[in-house]
Design an enzyme around this catalytic site. Structure first.
Site, PDB file in Angstrom:
ATOM      1  N   GLY A  32       4.229  31.300  65.908  1.00 52.32           N
ATOM      2  CA  GLY A  32       4.012  29.864  66.001  1.00 52.32           C
ATOM      3  C   GLY A  32       3.402  29.469  67.340  1.00 52.32           C
ATOM      4  N   SER A  33       3.627  28.225  67.734  1.00 52.82           N
ATOM      5  CA  SER A  33       2.889  27.640  68.859  1.00 52.82           C
ATOM      6  C   SER A  33       3.216  28.227  70.222  1.00 52.82           C
ATOM      7  CB  SER A  33       3.106  26.130  68.883  1.00 52.82           C
ATOM      8  OG  SER A  33       2.501  25.534  67.754  1.00 52.82           O
ATOM      9  N   THR A  34       4.292  28.997  70.363  1.00 57.28           N
ATOM     10  CA  THR A  34       4.513  29.673  71.645  1.00 57.28           C
ATOM     11  C   THR A  34       3.323  30.576  71.973  1.00 57.28           C
ATOM     12  OG1 THR A  34       5.760  31.431  70.522  1.00 57.28           O
ATOM     13  CG2 THR A  34       7.034  29.632  71.501  1.00 57.28           C
TER      14      THR A  34
END
Length: 289
Positions: A32-34
């Site tokens: 995901g966005s990490t």
């Protein structure tokens, strides 16, 4: 279980929907966005991304052109004139998809290959190597775009994620994980430049300190915390609502005393990794103080 349990008790664990026998830290997930932290770092080193560069993005969805058919990249906040800092603060999928497409597959993959994709880690833990994609190429610009914001075919275990994200506290060097009682020398390798690591540290601190930051819940003026939140949605087609995993990357940006990578499977509103770790992060700061 060490003392022995009955078959009936064992079956309760075996049939539990929460699957307690799975070692989550060693299972591959879409990060995901990490993962936008990695994309931004590669873009900075490639001189494609730079802090003052603006992208005028309008609306909540975007596709490059008609060849994408019915597929588009979506985002949560309709923010215009997006620079890298704002893209990280608001966690803008479209910004990072556009940056990766501008970089091109060759530059982006070359940057990813500086990390630990495909490597076997020297740990007594069974896990598959981190994966960029199922094939040696992305096969489509859509997959390139999706990979840039942590979706696509990325498969990275939490241990591997933590190792990759260690670059920001270590002047661009990946710190390989090892057991506490392993007396061998700590292994590192360069993945990004120290200037890029420093720039990213500053921006990830803003994700916490800025009132619009997705990790602002963790802000405490007594500490200097850097963080990036992430949600990975698991769905078979674009128009359906999929199950979601929540991630949090957080680290001490001043004393470098800790790095935290947290995963919440099948999270529901109110139980994100950011929300569930708020008190724990305060305990970490107190412990190391």
């Amino acid at each position: 279980m060490v003392k022995g349990i009955s078959q009936q008790e064992y079956d309760l664990y075996l049939k539990d929907d929460n699957k307690p026998f799975i070692s989550r830290y060693a299972v591959g997930y879409a990060p995901g966005s990490t993962f936008k932290t990695i994309t931004a770092s590669i873009g900075l080193d490639a001189k494609v991304t730079y802090p003052d560069k603006l992208r005028n993005i309008r609306g909540f969805s975007w596709q490059k052109d008609g060849t994408w058919g019915g597929y588009s990249v979506t985002r949560v906040s309709d923010v215009q004139n997006v620079d890298m800092s704002k893209a990280l603060i608001y966690s803008d999928n479209i910004y990072f998809a556009q940056e990766a497409i501008e970089m091109g597959e060759k530059t982006f993959r070359n940057g990813l290959n500086q990390f630990i994709f495909g490597e076997e880690l020297d740990l007594p833990i069974v896990m598959n190597p981190a994966q960029i994609s199922k094939q040696n190429t992305f096969q489509s610009e859509i997959l390139l775009a999706d990979t840039a914001y942590g979706q696509g075919e990325l498969m990275i275990t939490p241990i591997q994620q933590a190792s990759m994200y260690s670059v920001f506290q270590n002047e661009g060097k990946i710190v390989y994980p090892k057991l506490l009682n392993d007396k061998s020398e700590r292994k590192t390798k360069s993945a990004i430049t120290s200037l890029t690591a420093s720039e990213m540290m500053k921006n990830l601190t803003a994700v916490v300190s800025d009132p619009n930051g997705t990790a602002h819940l963790l802000f405490n003026p007594a500490h200097q915390l850097a963080a990036k939140t992430g949600t990975a949605e698991l769905k078979k087609k674009q128009d359906e609502k999929g199950d979601e995993n929540s991630f949090l990357l957080a680290f001490d940006a001043e004393q470098d005393s800790f790095l935290l990578l947290s995963l919440v499977e099948h999270y529901t509103p109110g139980s994100s990794a950011t929300q569930l770790n708020q008190a724990f992060i305060e305990e970490l700061f107190s412990y190391f103080k």
